[in-house]
Design a protein around this motif. Structure first.
Motif, short mmCIF file in Angstrom:
data_model
loop_
_atom_site.label_atom_id
_atom_site.label_comp_id
_atom_site.label_asym_id
_atom_site.label_seq_id
_atom_site.Cartn_x
_atom_site.Cartn_y
_atom_site.Cartn_z
N PRO A 102 55.81 36.92 38.83
CA PRO A 102 54.73 36.80 39.54
C PRO A 102 53.52 37.86 39.80
CG PRO A 102 56.78 37.41 40.36
CD PRO A 102 56.58 37.42 39.21
N PRO A 103 51.91 37.51 39.96
CA PRO A 103 51.21 38.74 39.84
C PRO A 103 51.43 39.58 40.70
CG PRO A 103 50.25 36.40 40.79
CD PRO A 103 51.76 36.13 40.59
N HIS A 104 51.20 40.65 40.80
CA HIS A 104 51.54 41.78 41.40
C HIS A 104 49.98 41.71 42.50
CE1 HIS A 104 54.90 42.92 39.78
NE2 HIS A 104 53.78 43.42 38.43
#
Length: 72
Positions: free
Chosen positions: A70-72
Motif C-alpha cells: 500500500p502507498p505510504h
C-alpha cells in the motif's frame, strides 16, 4: 554447376552435459533455479533430475508474487 552446401551440425539438447554426468557418474544430477519466460513477468521455480538410466524428471511451479504494497 550447382553449389553443394554442408548440412548444419546437429544441435545437442541444452541439458546434454547434465544427462551425461548422471550416466557417467551413476548418480542423479539435480538442476534447480528460477526462470521468467520471454514475454512474461511471472517467475517459475524449476527442478530437473537427470537419472543414470537416461530418464529425466522435470517439475515447474509458478511462484506466487507478493501483493502490492500500500502507498505510504
Amino acid at each position: 554447376m550447382g553449389r553443394h552446401r554442408r548440412p548444419p551440425d546437429p544441435q545437442l539438447p541444452t541439458d546434454t552435459d547434465a544427462r551425461l554426468r548422471a550416466i557417467a557418474g551413476e548418480q542423479p544430477v539435480l538442476e534447480e533455479g528460477v526462470v521468467v519466460f520471454p514475454g512474461s513477468t511471472v517467475p517459475y521455480a524449476y527442478r530437473t533430475v537427470h537419472r543414470p538410466d537416461g530418464t529425466t524428471d522435470r517439475h515447474l511451479v509458478r511462484l506466487e508474487t507478493p501483493p502490492p504494497r500500500p502507498p505510504h
